[in-house]
Design an enzyme around this catalytic site. Structure first.
Site, PDB file in Angstrom:
ATOM      1  N   MET A   1       0.609  -1.164  -0.069  1.00 56.58           N
ATOM      2  CA  MET A   1      -0.028   0.175  -0.123  1.00 56.58           C
ATOM      3  C   MET A   1       0.918   1.251   0.010  1.00 56.58           C
ATOM      4  O   MET A   1       2.101   1.214   0.000  1.00 56.58           O
ATOM      5  CB  MET A   1      -0.859   0.046   1.204  1.00 56.58           C
ATOM      6  CG  MET A   1      -1.870  -1.180   1.276  1.00 56.58           C
ATOM      7  SD  MET A   1      -2.914  -1.307  -0.221  1.00 56.58           S
ATOM      8  CE  MET A   1      -3.889  -0.058  -0.094  1.00 56.58           C
ATOM      9  N   CYS A   2       0.402   2.377   0.291  1.00 55.17           N
ATOM     10  CA  CYS A   2       1.034   3.778   0.153  1.00 55.17           C
ATOM     11  C   CYS A   2       1.422   4.202   1.647  1.00 55.17           C
ATOM     12  O   CYS A   2       1.107   3.610   2.447  1.00 55.17           O
ATOM     13  CB  CYS A   2      -0.013   4.638  -0.600  1.00 55.17           C
ATOM     14  SG  CYS A   2      -0.850   4.279  -2.053  1.00 55.17           S
ATOM     15  N   GLY A   3       2.335   5.110   1.444  1.00 51.89           N
ATOM     16  CA  GLY A   3       2.831   5.636   2.772  1.00 51.89           C
ATOM     17  C   GLY A   3       2.238   7.267   2.679  1.00 51.89           C
ATOM     18  O   GLY A   3       2.303   7.989   2.000  1.00 51.89           O
ATOM     19  N   ASN A 174      -4.991   6.549   1.549  1.00 48.59           N
ATOM     20  CA  ASN A 174      -4.283   4.984   1.530  1.00 48.59           C
ATOM     21  C   ASN A 174      -5.471   4.152   1.452  1.00 48.59           C
ATOM     22  O   ASN A 174      -6.153   4.340   2.229  1.00 48.59           O
ATOM     23  CB  ASN A 174      -3.435   5.059   2.879  1.00 48.59           C
ATOM     24  CG  ASN A 174      -2.483   3.709   2.787  1.00 48.59           C
ATOM     25  OD1 ASN A 174      -2.905   3.062   1.754  1.00 48.59           O
ATOM     26  ND2 ASN A 174      -1.738   3.718   3.439  1.00 48.59           N
TER      27      ASN A 174
END
Length: 211
Positions: A1-3, A174
């Protein structure tokens, strides 16, 4: 996933080092989102009549060509280049400048605007994006950053975060939105435009359309 990272400096003496702090935070999130990265920097704008516009130059459109076109139409502008982005500072009526950018400049993308916000985003490993924009040299009061691992749309600058949701506001996200296609169709019917298939852009459009 994203940060996702964010920082708010209560101590004004630290404002000159905001970019250095954000750099370290985004580098720490690089493995969470290796596809692209972006950040928004906020600073106090003492000249209340001035607005800042964050512009991304697309399709190898040169800064010199952009400068020639925009300064021919609007005389009193300040332009500052950061990699493939340009920050325009002007006291011009925002409606006039925003209309000209959207209608006459096809090789640029408006990333965001306001009196205190500057937004930058780019495809590539976050560490390289940070270097390209020289993030460590930025100062300000607070900031938000995002590193992306693409799940909902193509890896493009327009598909990167943050997304502007209105004057001096932006959104990072996110995860994924399960109903973004239905929302997109409804928002398009209401006149909203989109530059990507990213679900977060739909959320940003929903917010700005609701304000």
């Amino acid at each position: 996933m994203c940060g996702i990272v964010g920082i708010y400096l209560k101590n004004k003496k630290l404002s000159k080092d905001l970019g250095k702090y954000l750099t370290g935070m985004m580098e720490g999130m690089a493995t969470r989102g290796p596809d692209s990265a972006g950040f928004a920097i906020y600073s106090n704008n003492k000249k209340s009549k001035e607005y800042k516009y964050s512009i991304c130059l697309l399709n190898n459109f040169s800064f010199s060509a952009f400068k020639k076109i925009i300064t021919k139409k609007f005389k009193k502008l300040k332009l500052k280049q950061h990699s493939d982005h340009v920050i325009i500072t002007s006291e011009e009526n925002p409606k006039k400048l925003l209309y000209f950018i959207s209608s006459e400049l096809k090789n640029v993308s408006l990333v965001g605007y306001g009196k205190s916000i500057e937004i930058f985003k780019q495809v590539g490993n976050p560490r390289e994006v940070i270097k390209n924009f020289q993030l460590d040299k930025f100062s300000g009061t607070h900031a938000i950053g995002h590193t992306r691992m693409a799940t909902e749309s193509a890896i493009t600058t327009n598909g990167s975060h943050p997304y502007s949701t209105g004057q001096d506001e932006c959104l990072v996200h996110n995860g994924s939105l399960s109903n973004h296609n239905n929302l997109r169709r409804n928002l398009i019917k209401q006149g909203q435009t989109f530059g990507s298939q990213n679900d977060t852009e739909v959320a940003a459009g929903y917010i700005s359309n609701s304000l």
